[in-house]
Design a protein around this motif. Structure first.
Motif, PDB file in Angstrom:
ATOM      1  N   ALA A  20      40.188  35.936  43.441  1.00 13.42           N
ATOM      2  CA  ALA A  20      39.556  37.241  43.178  1.00 13.42           C
ATOM      3  C   ALA A  20      39.698  37.563  41.696  1.00 13.42           C
ATOM      4  O   ALA A  20      40.748  37.351  41.094  1.00 13.42           O
ATOM      5  CB  ALA A  20      40.228  38.319  44.017  1.00 13.42           C
ATOM      6  N   GLY A  21      38.614  38.040  41.125  1.00 14.66           N
ATOM      7  CA  GLY A  21      38.617  38.406  39.710  1.00 14.66           C
ATOM      8  C   GLY A  21      37.863  37.410  38.868  1.00 14.66           C
ATOM      9  O   GLY A  21      37.348  37.753  37.805  1.00 14.66           O
ATOM     10  N   CYS A  24      33.201  36.328  40.281  1.00 14.03           N
ATOM     11  CA  CYS A  24      32.919  37.072  41.524  1.00 14.03           C
ATOM     12  C   CYS A  24      32.561  38.536  41.265  1.00 14.03           C
ATOM     13  O   CYS A  24      32.602  39.353  42.178  1.00 14.03           O
ATOM     14  CB  CYS A  24      34.113  36.992  42.461  1.00 14.03           C
ATOM     15  SG  CYS A  24      35.661  37.507  41.710  1.00 14.03           S
ATOM     16  N   TYR A  25      32.155  38.843  40.026  1.00 20.66           N
ATOM     17  CA  TYR A  25      31.905  40.239  39.660  1.00 20.66           C
ATOM     18  C   TYR A  25      30.600  40.757  40.251  1.00 20.66           C
ATOM     19  O   TYR A  25      30.509  41.905  40.674  1.00 20.66           O
ATOM     20  CB  TYR A  25      31.874  40.379  38.133  1.00 20.66           C
ATOM     21  CG  TYR A  25      31.550  41.772  37.650  1.00 20.66           C
ATOM     22  CD1 TYR A  25      30.286  42.103  37.156  1.00 20.66           C
ATOM     23  CD2 TYR A  25      32.508  42.788  37.719  1.00 20.66           C
ATOM     24  CE1 TYR A  25      29.984  43.379  36.725  1.00 20.66           C
ATOM     25  CE2 TYR A  25      32.217  44.082  37.291  1.00 20.66           C
ATOM     26  CZ  TYR A  25      30.957  44.363  36.795  1.00 20.66           C
ATOM     27  OH  TYR A  25      30.668  45.646  36.376  1.00 20.66           O
ATOM     28  N   THR A  43      35.169  38.160  46.814  1.00 19.51           N
ATOM     29  CA  THR A  43      34.573  39.074  45.831  1.00 19.51           C
ATOM     30  C   THR A  43      35.630  39.574  44.844  1.00 19.51           C
ATOM     31  O   THR A  43      36.821  39.530  45.130  1.00 19.51           O
ATOM     32  CB  THR A  43      34.007  40.327  46.539  1.00 19.51           C
ATOM     33  OG1 THR A  43      35.108  41.038  47.138  1.00 19.51           O
ATOM     34  CG2 THR A  43      32.978  39.940  47.581  1.00 19.51           C
ATOM     35  N   LYS A  44      35.171  40.056  43.698  1.00 16.53           N
ATOM     36  CA  LYS A  44      36.069  40.826  42.822  1.00 16.53           C
ATOM     37  C   LYS A  44      36.636  41.953  43.673  1.00 16.53           C
ATOM     38  O   LYS A  44      35.929  42.520  44.521  1.00 16.53           O
ATOM     39  CB  LYS A  44      35.291  41.415  41.637  1.00 16.53           C
ATOM     40  CG  LYS A  44      36.094  42.447  40.823  1.00 16.53           C
ATOM     41  CD  LYS A  44      37.313  41.839  40.138  1.00 16.53           C
ATOM     42  CE  LYS A  44      38.229  42.925  39.516  1.00 16.53           C
ATOM     43  NZ  LYS A  44      39.503  42.334  38.993  1.00 16.53           N
ATOM     44  N   THR A  45      37.894  42.280  43.511  1.00 16.77           N
ATOM     45  CA  THR A  45      38.509  43.355  44.294  1.00 16.77           C
ATOM     46  C   THR A  45      37.701  44.636  44.123  1.00 16.77           C
ATOM     47  O   THR A  45      37.530  45.122  42.998  1.00 16.77           O
ATOM     48  CB  THR A  45      39.961  43.576  43.853  1.00 16.77           C
ATOM     49  OG1 THR A  45      40.687  42.355  44.050  1.00 16.77           O
ATOM     50  CG2 THR A  45      40.619  44.675  44.665  1.00 16.77           C
ATOM     51  N   ASN A  74      34.703  46.757  38.596  1.00 18.64           N
ATOM     52  CA  ASN A  74      33.927  46.247  39.735  1.00 18.64           C
ATOM     53  C   ASN A  74      32.765  47.176  40.022  1.00 18.64           C
ATOM     54  O   ASN A  74      32.751  48.334  39.582  1.00 18.64           O
ATOM     55  CB  ASN A  74      34.838  46.077  40.969  1.00 18.64           C
ATOM     56  CG  ASN A  74      35.211  47.397  41.623  1.00 18.64           C
ATOM     57  OD1 ASN A  74      34.559  47.819  42.566  1.00 18.64           O
ATOM     58  ND2 ASN A  74      36.239  48.045  41.094  1.00 18.64           N
ATOM     59  N   TYR A  80      29.234  45.294  47.053  1.00 14.72           N
ATOM     60  CA  TYR A  80      29.720  44.035  47.627  1.00 14.72           C
ATOM     61  C   TYR A  80      29.470  43.982  49.128  1.00 14.72           C
ATOM     62  O   TYR A  80      29.071  42.945  49.665  1.00 14.72           O
ATOM     63  CB  TYR A  80      31.202  43.853  47.296  1.00 14.72           C
ATOM     64  CG  TYR A  80      31.462  43.818  45.803  1.00 14.72           C
ATOM     65  CD1 TYR A  80      32.006  44.923  45.141  1.00 14.72           C
ATOM     66  CD2 TYR A  80      31.109  42.716  45.028  1.00 14.72           C
ATOM     67  CE1 TYR A  80      32.201  44.910  43.767  1.00 14.72           C
ATOM     68  CE2 TYR A  80      31.306  42.692  43.652  1.00 14.72           C
ATOM     69  CZ  TYR A  80      31.850  43.805  43.028  1.00 14.72           C
ATOM     70  OH  TYR A  80      32.029  43.796  41.665  1.00 14.72           O
TER      71      TYR A  80
END
Ligand SMILES: CC(C)(C)CCc1c(C(=O)O)[nH]c(=O)[nH]c1=O
Length: 309
Positions: A20-21, A24-25, A43-45, A74, A80
């Motif tokens: 994560a991070g 995946c933005y 996904t990005k958190t 995010n 998301y």
């Protein structure tokens, strides 16, 4: 050899995915991971509202890894979730991970209730490095709060859920944390998040702007700590709780070591940031070559079988 794996009731053609991070933005980055050799993505958190994150520079690569204090930039939960629901139609045979964090306990419950009520069929990764009330350490370092939070969550959340954990450094903390996690029907735990509040200096200056240069450390620096956390929890947790290994994976050998320690899935962060999604193919091929040489057909042939002296 095959590097396919299983987490909960889900099978993945490959045991590698992004951390994560990283990559995946937005849809563009996530699409690149989907189209790579990665078995899935996280996904990005996501937070309830979109966030710009911290002032730049907030990420910096070094020869041995990386430092970051992104500040959770995010596009917000709804972005998301909408994309994940679209992927359930276009890629019905694949399972993806949704990373979440609340900036408050109320937000965390609001997020998870939205997931519970949604048509999302994938796996949720709750980031327990999330901030706590001011003056208290991050949630995962406050095991009483962690237990209370998980108790409340599992009273209404019935979908597959795992937690992303910061590193622990004391054997007693491994014992205490494992005792808490073993109380809950967790699908997995993910060890480790970046090692918090490191400091990288070039010439006479810090290299990132937020927090006077303090940031989470990733890359080669953290593999020994990552492997120790994977193995410590592998030895302590109910076998029904799978382990995702994250931290210091540059090569197939590093991934082999994570799986030897008990990991069922391996996430790649800093290396993916530096090399791009082609890293998945390279590292997968390197792991397969090691397995072929050793006569291992699947990762279950050696997962958790770390030898002691
Ligand atoms: C550190 C937090 C901002 C509370 C969570 C998001 C996060 C970040 C981040 O967005 O700064 N960076 C990490 O290396 N790990 C994380 O879990």
């Amino acid at each position: 050899a095959t590097t396919k794996t299983k987490i909960g009731d889900f099978e993945f053609e490959n045991c590698f995915m992004n951390a994560a991070g990283v990559y995946c933005y937005d849809k563009n980055e996530l699409e690149q991971v989907i189209n790579s050799q990665a078995g899935t993505f996280v996904t990005k958190t996501a937070t309830l509202q979109s966030r710009p994150g911290n002032p730049e520079p907030r990420y910096h690569d070094t020869n041995l890894g990386s430092i970051n204090s992104m500040g959770l930039p995010n596009l917000g939960f709804d972005y998301y979730l909408e994309y994940l629901l679209e992927l359930q139609k276009t890629h019905p045979d694949r399972t993806f991970f949704f990373s979440l964090v609340g900036m408050s306990t109320e937000d965390t419950h609001a997020l998870l209730k939205k997931v519970q009520e949604s048509d999302f069929k994938g796996i949720t990764e709750l980031n327990l490095s999330c901030p706590n009330v001011p003056g208290k350490p991050q949630i995962a370092y406050d095991l009483e709060t962690t237990e209370k939070l998980l108790t409340d969550i599992f009273s209404y959340f019935k979908k597959p859920l795992g937690v992303k954990l910061p590193p622990y450094f004391d054997i007693v903390h491994f014992d205490q944390a494992a005792a808490v996690f073993n109380k809950f029907p967790l699908t997995f735990i993910n060890c480790i998040n970046s090692i918090g509040n490191g400091l990288v200096i070039e010439d006479e200056s810090v290299v990132i702007k937020p927090k006077n240069g303090f940031g989470g450390i990733g890359g080669e620096y953290i593999k020994p700590t990552a492997l120790a956390n994977v193995h410590a929890f592998y030895k302590r947790l109910n076998p029904s709780i799978k382990i995702i290994g994250t931290g210091g994976v540059l090569t197939g050998q590093d991934a082999f070591e994570h799986i030897l320690c008990g990991a069922s899935m391996v996430q790649i962060g800093t290396t993916l940031h530096k090399e791009g999604p082609s890293a998945f193919e390279r590292i997968t091929n390197e792991l397969k070559a090691i397995m072929d040489k050793k006569g291992y057909k699947t990762i279950e042939d050696f997962r958790g079988k770390l030898k002691y002296l």
